[in-house]
Design a protein around this motif. Structure first.
Motif, PDB file in Angstrom:
ATOM      1  N   PRO A  75      -5.680   9.272   2.915  1.00  0.00           N
ATOM      2  CA  PRO A  75      -6.379   9.656   1.691  1.00  0.00           C
ATOM      3  C   PRO A  75      -5.773   8.964   0.472  1.00  0.00           C
ATOM      4  CG  PRO A  75      -6.083  11.564   3.077  1.00  0.00           C
ATOM      5  CD  PRO A  75      -5.287  10.444   3.714  1.00  0.00           C
ATOM      6  N   GLY A  76      -6.652   8.453  -0.370  1.00  0.00           N
ATOM      7  CA  GLY A  76      -6.217   7.695  -1.540  1.00  0.00           C
ATOM      8  C   GLY A  76      -6.209   6.200  -1.304  1.00  0.00           C
ATOM      9  N   VAL A 132       0.839  -1.200   0.000  1.00  0.00           N
ATOM     10  CA  VAL A 132       0.000   0.000   0.000  1.00  0.00           C
ATOM     11  C   VAL A 132       0.875   1.252   0.000  1.00  0.00           C
ATOM     12  CG1 VAL A 132      -1.661   1.346   1.353  1.00  0.00           C
ATOM     13  CG2 VAL A 132      -2.012  -1.113   1.042  1.00  0.00           C
ATOM     14  N   ALA A 133       1.905   1.255   0.831  1.00  0.00           N
ATOM     15  CA  ALA A 133       2.798   2.421   0.912  1.00  0.00           C
ATOM     16  C   ALA A 133       3.457   2.699  -0.445  1.00  0.00           C
ATOM     17  CB  ALA A 133       3.855   2.206   1.988  1.00  0.00           C
ATOM     18  N   HIS A 134       3.937   1.647  -1.105  1.00  0.00           N
ATOM     19  CA  HIS A 134       4.564   1.825  -2.430  1.00  0.00           C
ATOM     20  C   HIS A 134       3.534   2.285  -3.462  1.00  0.00           C
ATOM     21  CE1 HIS A 134       8.474   0.414  -1.237  1.00  0.00           C
ATOM     22  NE2 HIS A 134       7.948  -0.686  -0.732  1.00  0.00           N
ATOM     23  N   GLU A 160      -8.166  -0.376  -2.526  1.00  0.00           N
ATOM     24  CA  GLU A 160      -7.948   0.374  -3.766  1.00  0.00           C
ATOM     25  C   GLU A 160      -7.145   1.621  -3.425  1.00  0.00           C
ATOM     26  OE1 GLU A 160     -11.131   1.060  -6.511  1.00  0.00           O
ATOM     27  OE2 GLU A 160     -12.139  -0.815  -5.958  1.00  0.00           O
ATOM     28  N   ILE A 161      -6.022   1.769  -4.083  1.00  0.00           N
ATOM     29  CA  ILE A 161      -5.196   2.958  -3.918  1.00  0.00           C
ATOM     30  C   ILE A 161      -5.469   3.808  -5.153  1.00  0.00           C
ATOM     31  CG2 ILE A 161      -2.874   3.867  -3.579  1.00  0.00           C
ATOM     32  CD1 ILE A 161      -3.542   0.248  -2.829  1.00  0.00           C
ATOM     33  N   THR A 162      -6.317   4.818  -4.965  1.00  0.00           N
ATOM     34  CA  THR A 162      -6.845   5.609  -6.071  1.00  0.00           C
ATOM     35  C   THR A 162      -7.522   6.857  -5.505  1.00  0.00           C
ATOM     36  OG1 THR A 162      -8.357   5.530  -7.977  1.00  0.00           O
ATOM     37  CG2 THR A 162      -9.035   4.314  -6.026  1.00  0.00           C
ATOM     38  N   PRO A 163      -7.638   7.913  -6.283  1.00  0.00           N
ATOM     39  CA  PRO A 163      -8.387   9.071  -5.780  1.00  0.00           C
ATOM     40  C   PRO A 163      -9.859   8.747  -5.522  1.00  0.00           C
ATOM     41  CG  PRO A 163      -7.046   9.697  -7.666  1.00  0.00           C
ATOM     42  CD  PRO A 163      -6.989   8.197  -7.565  1.00  0.00           C
ATOM     43  N   LEU A 164     -10.433   7.856  -6.341  1.00  0.00           N
ATOM     44  CA  LEU A 164     -11.848   7.514  -6.220  1.00  0.00           C
ATOM     45  C   LEU A 164     -12.027   6.052  -6.629  1.00  0.00           C
ATOM     46  CD1 LEU A 164     -14.708   8.763  -5.703  1.00  0.00           C
ATOM     47  CD2 LEU A 164     -14.845   9.030  -8.180  1.00  0.00           C
ATOM     48  N   PRO A 165     -12.626   5.230  -5.776  1.00  0.00           N
ATOM     49  CA  PRO A 165     -12.823   3.824  -6.150  1.00  0.00           C
ATOM     50  C   PRO A 165     -13.683   3.684  -7.398  1.00  0.00           C
ATOM     51  CG  PRO A 165     -13.242   4.133  -3.819  1.00  0.00           C
ATOM     52  CD  PRO A 165     -13.104   5.503  -4.427  1.00  0.00           C
ATOM     53  N   ALA A 182       3.045  10.223  -7.320  1.00  0.00           N
ATOM     54  CA  ALA A 182       4.071  10.631  -8.282  1.00  0.00           C
ATOM     55  C   ALA A 182       3.603  10.550  -9.734  1.00  0.00           C
ATOM     56  CB  ALA A 182       5.323   9.766  -8.103  1.00  0.00           C
ATOM     57  N   ARG A 183       2.862   9.470 -10.058  1.00  0.00           N
ATOM     58  CA  ARG A 183       2.538   9.224 -11.466  1.00  0.00           C
ATOM     59  C   ARG A 183       1.055   9.020 -11.734  1.00  0.00           C
ATOM     60  NH1 ARG A 183       6.729   6.457  -9.834  1.00  0.00           N
ATOM     61  NH2 ARG A 183       5.682   4.450  -9.639  1.00  0.00           N
ATOM     62  N   GLY A 184       0.228   9.122 -10.709  1.00  0.00           N
ATOM     63  CA  GLY A 184      -1.208   8.933 -10.890  1.00  0.00           C
ATOM     64  C   GLY A 184      -1.607   7.494 -11.130  1.00  0.00           C
ATOM     65  N   GLU A 185      -0.728   6.548 -10.791  1.00  0.00           N
ATOM     66  CA  GLU A 185      -1.012   5.128 -11.015  1.00  0.00           C
ATOM     67  C   GLU A 185      -1.882   4.575  -9.894  1.00  0.00           C
ATOM     68  OE1 GLU A 185       2.705   3.047 -11.267  1.00  0.00           O
ATOM     69  OE2 GLU A 185       3.393   4.245 -12.961  1.00  0.00           O
ATOM     70  N   ALA A 186      -3.032   4.041 -10.266  1.00  0.00           N
ATOM     71  CA  ALA A 186      -3.925   3.405  -9.295  1.00  0.00           C
ATOM     72  C   ALA A 186      -3.541   1.933  -9.155  1.00  0.00           C
ATOM     73  CB  ALA A 186      -5.372   3.537  -9.739  1.00  0.00           C
TER      74      ALA A 186
END
Length: 141
Positions: free
Chosen positions: A85-86, A27-29, A105-110, A36-40
């Motif tokens: 957050p995220g 999760v941390a990575h 889910e590591i994302t701005p919005l599921p 950094a790159r917007g990768e979900a």
């Protein structure tokens, strides 16, 4: 052949699989990659060997954030923002309330909270039809 010490086996099971720490590092990575790159990234907790106590500790460790959304579609789903957050805990259940999936889910919005393009297009058509019946007189009242 000697039998294993049952108490030792139970103590080992109570400690868990050790996957909780590995998941938290993942999760941390993933959070770093999102920032950094917007990768979900999605981690399927249902596919990992974790004990119920480990899963509870993982959930407690991640904490609760400000947003919880419940969705009723082919069963009940919940998306809960964690204290980070995220990072979202997403749970899916079927119509019989049986667990069907549990994810981080590591994302701005599921993904489950995003409106689908076909639904958006249908909503636009439905609103346009409704507005043809809306008169200026109704607006004035």
């Amino acid at each position: 052949m000697s039998r294993p010490d049952l108490n030792a086996v139970l103590r080992q099971r109570a400690r868990g699989t050790g996957n909780m720490v590995l998941v938290l590092h993942e999760v941390a990575h993933a959070l770093e990659a999102l920032a950094a790159r917007g990768e979900a990234r999605v981690i399927d907790l249902s596919s990992l060997p974790m004990t119920a106590p480990e899963l509870a500790r993982l959930t407690d460790w991640l904490g609760r954030g400000e947003v919880v959304a419940q969705i009723e579609a082919e069963g009940r789903s919940e998306a809960m923002e964690t204290a980070y957050p995220g990072v979202w805990l997403v749970t899916h259940r079927d119509r019989d309330d049986m667990l069907r999936g549990r994810y981080i889910e590591i994302t701005p919005l599921p993904e489950i909270l995003r409106s689908q393009p076909a639904d958006i297009a249908a909503a636009g058509r439905r609103m346009a039809r409704a507005l043809t019946h809306f008169s200026d007189l109704e607006e004035a009242s």
